[in-house]
Motif scaffolding. Structure first.
Motif, PDB file in Angstrom:
ATOM      1  N   ASP A   1     -66.379  16.207 -69.749  1.00  0.00           N
ATOM      2  CA  ASP A   1     -66.749  15.346 -71.113  1.00  0.00           C
ATOM      3  C   ASP A   1     -67.577  14.352 -70.461  1.00  0.00           C
ATOM      4  O   ASP A   1     -67.214  13.281 -69.910  1.00  0.00           O
ATOM      5  CB  ASP A   1     -65.473  14.823 -71.770  1.00  0.00           C
ATOM      6  CG  ASP A   1     -65.960  13.917 -73.016  1.00  0.00           C
ATOM      7  OD1 ASP A   1     -66.977  13.927 -73.249  1.00  0.00           O
ATOM      8  OD2 ASP A   1     -65.255  13.431 -73.812  1.00  0.00           O
TER       9      ASP A   1
ATOM     10  N   SER B   1     -66.615  10.614 -71.225  1.00  0.00           N
ATOM     11  CA  SER B   1     -65.156  10.440 -70.676  1.00  0.00           C
ATOM     12  C   SER B   1     -65.366   9.260 -69.203  1.00  0.00           C
ATOM     13  O   SER B   1     -66.520   9.447 -68.830  1.00  0.00           O
ATOM     14  CB  SER B   1     -64.236  11.465 -70.153  1.00  0.00           C
ATOM     15  OG  SER B   1     -64.712  11.761 -68.823  1.00  0.00           O
TER      16      SER B   1
ATOM     17  N   TRP C   1     -61.416  15.659 -69.131  1.00  0.00           N
ATOM     18  CA  TRP C   1     -62.292  14.343 -68.718  1.00  0.00           C
ATOM     19  C   TRP C   1     -63.592  14.744 -68.064  1.00  0.00           C
ATOM     20  O   TRP C   1     -64.512  14.319 -67.978  1.00  0.00           O
ATOM     21  CB  TRP C   1     -61.425  13.340 -67.969  1.00  0.00           C
ATOM     22  CG  TRP C   1     -60.522  12.641 -68.802  1.00  0.00           C
ATOM     23  CD1 TRP C   1     -60.253  12.805 -70.198  1.00  0.00           C
ATOM     24  CD2 TRP C   1     -60.000  10.963 -68.314  1.00  0.00           C
ATOM     25  NE1 TRP C   1     -59.546  11.599 -70.685  1.00  0.00           N
ATOM     26  CE2 TRP C   1     -59.293  10.850 -69.601  1.00  0.00           C
ATOM     27  CE3 TRP C   1     -60.088  10.283 -67.422  1.00  0.00           C
ATOM     28  CZ2 TRP C   1     -58.681   9.452 -69.524  1.00  0.00           C
ATOM     29  CZ3 TRP C   1     -59.485   9.240 -67.296  1.00  0.00           C
ATOM     30  CH2 TRP C   1     -58.618   8.908 -68.435  1.00  0.00           C
TER      31      TRP C   1
ATOM     32  N   TYR D   1     -64.325   9.661 -66.381  1.00  0.00           N
ATOM     33  CA  TYR D   1     -64.282  10.624 -65.102  1.00  0.00           C
ATOM     34  C   TYR D   1     -65.079  10.129 -64.190  1.00  0.00           C
ATOM     35  O   TYR D   1     -64.786  10.091 -62.903  1.00  0.00           O
ATOM     36  CB  TYR D   1     -64.270  12.012 -65.270  1.00  0.00           C
ATOM     37  CG  TYR D   1     -63.906  12.855 -64.240  1.00  0.00           C
ATOM     38  CD1 TYR D   1     -62.379  12.937 -64.095  1.00  0.00           C
ATOM     39  CD2 TYR D   1     -64.575  13.517 -63.238  1.00  0.00           C
ATOM     40  CE1 TYR D   1     -61.822  13.843 -62.840  1.00  0.00           C
ATOM     41  CE2 TYR D   1     -64.158  13.905 -62.161  1.00  0.00           C
ATOM     42  CZ  TYR D   1     -62.969  14.345 -62.057  1.00  0.00           C
ATOM     43  OH  TYR D   1     -62.496  14.945 -61.001  1.00  0.00           O
TER      44      TYR D   1
ATOM     45  N   ARG E   1     -70.055   4.785 -65.954  1.00  0.00           N
ATOM     46  CA  ARG E   1     -70.100   5.899 -66.764  1.00  0.00           C
ATOM     47  C   ARG E   1     -71.444   6.225 -66.923  1.00  0.00           C
ATOM     48  O   ARG E   1     -71.924   7.655 -67.104  1.00  0.00           O
ATOM     49  CB  ARG E   1     -69.405   5.930 -67.871  1.00  0.00           C
ATOM     50  CG  ARG E   1     -68.910   6.968 -68.831  1.00  0.00           C
ATOM     51  CD  ARG E   1     -67.998   6.721 -69.769  1.00  0.00           C
ATOM     52  NE  ARG E   1     -68.580   5.914 -70.873  1.00  0.00           N
ATOM     53  CZ  ARG E   1     -68.302   4.513 -71.120  1.00  0.00           C
ATOM     54  NH1 ARG E   1     -67.129   4.266 -70.539  1.00  0.00           N
ATOM     55  NH2 ARG E   1     -68.887   3.964 -72.264  1.00  0.00           N
TER      56      ARG E   1
ATOM     57  N   THR F   1     -55.777  16.849 -68.530  1.00  0.00           N
ATOM     58  CA  THR F   1     -56.556  15.561 -68.999  1.00  0.00           C
ATOM     59  C   THR F   1     -57.646  15.448 -67.830  1.00  0.00           C
ATOM     60  O   THR F   1     -58.779  15.313 -68.164  1.00  0.00           O
ATOM     61  CB  THR F   1     -55.648  14.258 -68.844  1.00  0.00           C
ATOM     62  OG1 THR F   1     -54.558  14.468 -69.744  1.00  0.00           O
ATOM     63  CG2 THR F   1     -56.407  13.031 -69.021  1.00  0.00           C
TER      64      THR F   1
END
Length: 231
Positions: free
Chosen positions: A105, A108, A102, A110, A20, A98
């Motif tokens: 964001d 998130s 994601w 993702y 991330r 969703t």
């Protein structure tokens, strides 16, 4: 003393965090992940076999969370519509919402899916991705409700249209920069909820009755108003 399951969980948590926060796949390494997890380097090989398989396991866990959120949103739609069946727009919103949220964001998970796409394109072991590719149980649930909302189409036709709907969603989540260019910056004026509504507005006519399927794709009045206010 920490057991094997604790170590495995720490590695999954660490991998998700490293992926991330990484700026490029070169920053995603066994050493970085094991340092974050406070484990020795050999633990990745012991628990997962390789960095690639750890990446797949991490994505599989994140995918389960995404699907849980999707299904929770679908259930909320069903409850609100009761005793009637939910409409196409609300079902589609639960399906794509969703993922869109994601993707917009930075906090998130993702990025894990983007990393998985890169892994799959470079891997010489495509079979390790099969479980995620074939995990369509939640999609079948959405197909069932879309079939109830659009009973003029048989199941096969519904699944074709569902696949197309997911393709539209993926264009905006995976290729946002290209979409911004194609729409001349219009999507940049929309927040996540507005973008979800716009995508549902575009997708929904695919599920209209065949004799009502032709729809204008001019922006809705509310969306046009939002965009004009930003100029």
């Amino acid at each position: 003393m920490q057991n094997g399951s604790d170590t495995r969980l720490r590695l999954l948590d660490a991998a998700e965090k490293v992926i991330r926060e990484a700026h490029g796949s070169l920053q995603i390494s066994v050493r970085r992940i094991t340092a974050e997890a406070d484990c020795n380097v050999a633990s990745v090989s012991y628990h997962f076999g390789s960095l690639e398989q750890l990446g797949v396991a991490t994505a599989r866990r994140v995918y389960r969370r995404l699907n849980q959120e999707r299904l929770a949103e679908l259930q909320a739609v069903i409850d609100r519509a009761a005793p009637k069946a939910p409409g196409v727009h609300d079902i589609l919103r639960a399906l794509i919402g969703t993922s869109v949220r994601w993707s917009l964001d930075p906090a998130s998970p993702y990025a894990v899916f983007l990393y998985l796409n890169r892994l799959s394109s470079l891997s010489d072991k495509p079979e390790i991705f099969d479980e995620m590719v074939q995990d369509i149980t939640h999609h079948r649930i959405f197909a069932d409700y879309l079939g109830r909302a659009a009973p003029w189409y048989d199941h096969g036709e519904i699944t074709w249209r569902l696949a197309a709907a997911l393709g539209v969603r993926s264009q905006f989540t995976r290729h946002a920069d290209r979409c911004a260019v194609l729409t001349e910056g219009q999507i940049g004026a929309l927040d996540a909820e507005d973008l979800i509504d716009e995508l549902c507005r575009i997708i929904a006519p695919m599920f209209s009755r065949p004799d009502q399927a032709v729809r204008t794709l001019a922006p809705s009045a509310s969306a046009a108003g939002r965009r004009s206010n930003t100029v």
